[in-house]
Design an enzyme around this catalytic site. Sequence first.
Site, PDB file in Angstrom:
ATOM      1  N   HIS A   1       0.844  -1.203   0.000  1.00 49.15           N
ATOM      2  CA  HIS A   1       0.000   0.000   0.000  1.00 49.15           C
ATOM      3  C   HIS A   1       0.885   1.262   0.000  1.00 49.15           C
ATOM      4  O   HIS A   1       0.629   2.200  -0.758  1.00 49.15           O
ATOM      5  CB  HIS A   1      -0.921  -0.023   1.222  1.00 49.15           C
ATOM      6  CG  HIS A   1      -1.660   1.259   1.447  1.00 49.15           C
ATOM      7  ND1 HIS A   1      -2.913   1.495   0.939  1.00 49.15           N
ATOM      8  CD2 HIS A   1      -1.308   2.393   2.114  1.00 49.15           C
ATOM      9  CE1 HIS A   1      -3.299   2.712   1.290  1.00 49.15           C
ATOM     10  NE2 HIS A   1      -2.344   3.282   2.003  1.00 49.15           N
ATOM     11  N   GLU A   2       1.919   1.237   0.821  1.00 49.06           N
ATOM     12  CA  GLU A   2       2.830   2.405   0.852  1.00 49.06           C
ATOM     13  C   GLU A   2       3.549   2.549  -0.496  1.00 49.06           C
ATOM     14  O   GLU A   2       3.791   3.669  -0.954  1.00 49.06           O
ATOM     15  CB  GLU A   2       3.825   2.289   2.005  1.00 49.06           C
ATOM     16  CG  GLU A   2       3.190   2.260   3.398  1.00 49.06           C
ATOM     17  CD  GLU A   2       2.174   3.370   3.650  1.00 49.06           C
ATOM     18  OE1 GLU A   2       2.345   4.478   3.096  1.00 49.06           O
ATOM     19  OE2 GLU A   2       1.196   3.127   4.371  1.00 49.06           O
TER      20      GLU A   2
ATOM     21  N   HIS B   1       1.550   4.512  -2.792  1.00 48.40           N
ATOM     22  CA  HIS B   1       1.732   5.966  -2.663  1.00 48.40           C
ATOM     23  C   HIS B   1       2.980   6.432  -3.424  1.00 48.40           C
ATOM     24  O   HIS B   1       2.981   7.498  -4.029  1.00 48.40           O
ATOM     25  CB  HIS B   1       1.850   6.367  -1.191  1.00 48.40           C
ATOM     26  CG  HIS B   1       0.551   6.304  -0.443  1.00 48.40           C
ATOM     27  ND1 HIS B   1      -0.592   6.939  -0.876  1.00 48.40           N
ATOM     28  CD2 HIS B   1       0.215   5.689   0.722  1.00 48.40           C
ATOM     29  CE1 HIS B   1      -1.576   6.708  -0.006  1.00 48.40           C
ATOM     30  NE2 HIS B   1      -1.115   5.944   0.960  1.00 48.40           N
TER      31      HIS B   1
HETATM   32 ZN   LIG Z   1      -1.994   5.209   2.630  1.00 53.96          ZN
END
Ligand SMILES: [Zn+2]
Length: 192
Positions: free
Chosen positions: A59-60, A63
């Site tokens: 998930h990071e 980003h």
């Molecule tokens: Zn996030």
Amino acid sequence: MTGAQAAERILRSQGIDYVRVGHVRGNLTDHYDPKNKVLNLSDTVYNSTSVSAIGVAAHECGHAVQDKVGYFLLNFRGSLVPAANFGAQLSWPLIIIGYLFGGAGGTLVKVGILMFCAVVLFHLVTLPVELDASRRALRLLDENGILVEDEVKKTRKVLGAAALTYVAALAASILQLLRLLILFGGQRRNDD
Ligand SMILES: [Zn+2]
């Protein structure tokens, strides 16, 4: 594979070699820092080989990919951070001081409510940014063969639950804004 190793692998697969994978203390402190190009993973993710740790790491990475492709809402959210912090800290004190001053304090009350709107806007923009990062994460985990289909499904559930906290934060900020408007929005009318 640990969360940190998964993050390294995903980042390299996307040609992102300028982002460092760092280790931060605490729990749920994982975040991507676009300014310093650091992907910080918490104690519970960095060395863990669990499916949820790998999900969070991915998930990071989502980003970091958003940052790489210049995803508009990520940049917009970044630019809202100072106003949102300011609003979160100062809106209530301003409104209360303005309220105590009575009619003359009406402007302060309005400014305070406007500042709180920045907080709501921040949460409103955060939600699609987070959902997009999780969508990218699932695709990256699948593409890189880091998780098998069954594990991807599990990760989708974990990330979906995490997204709910952003929905809750948004709902809470909207309710608080409504409360402010109900409590103080009609103040001037009463004074007139
Ligand atoms: Zn996030």
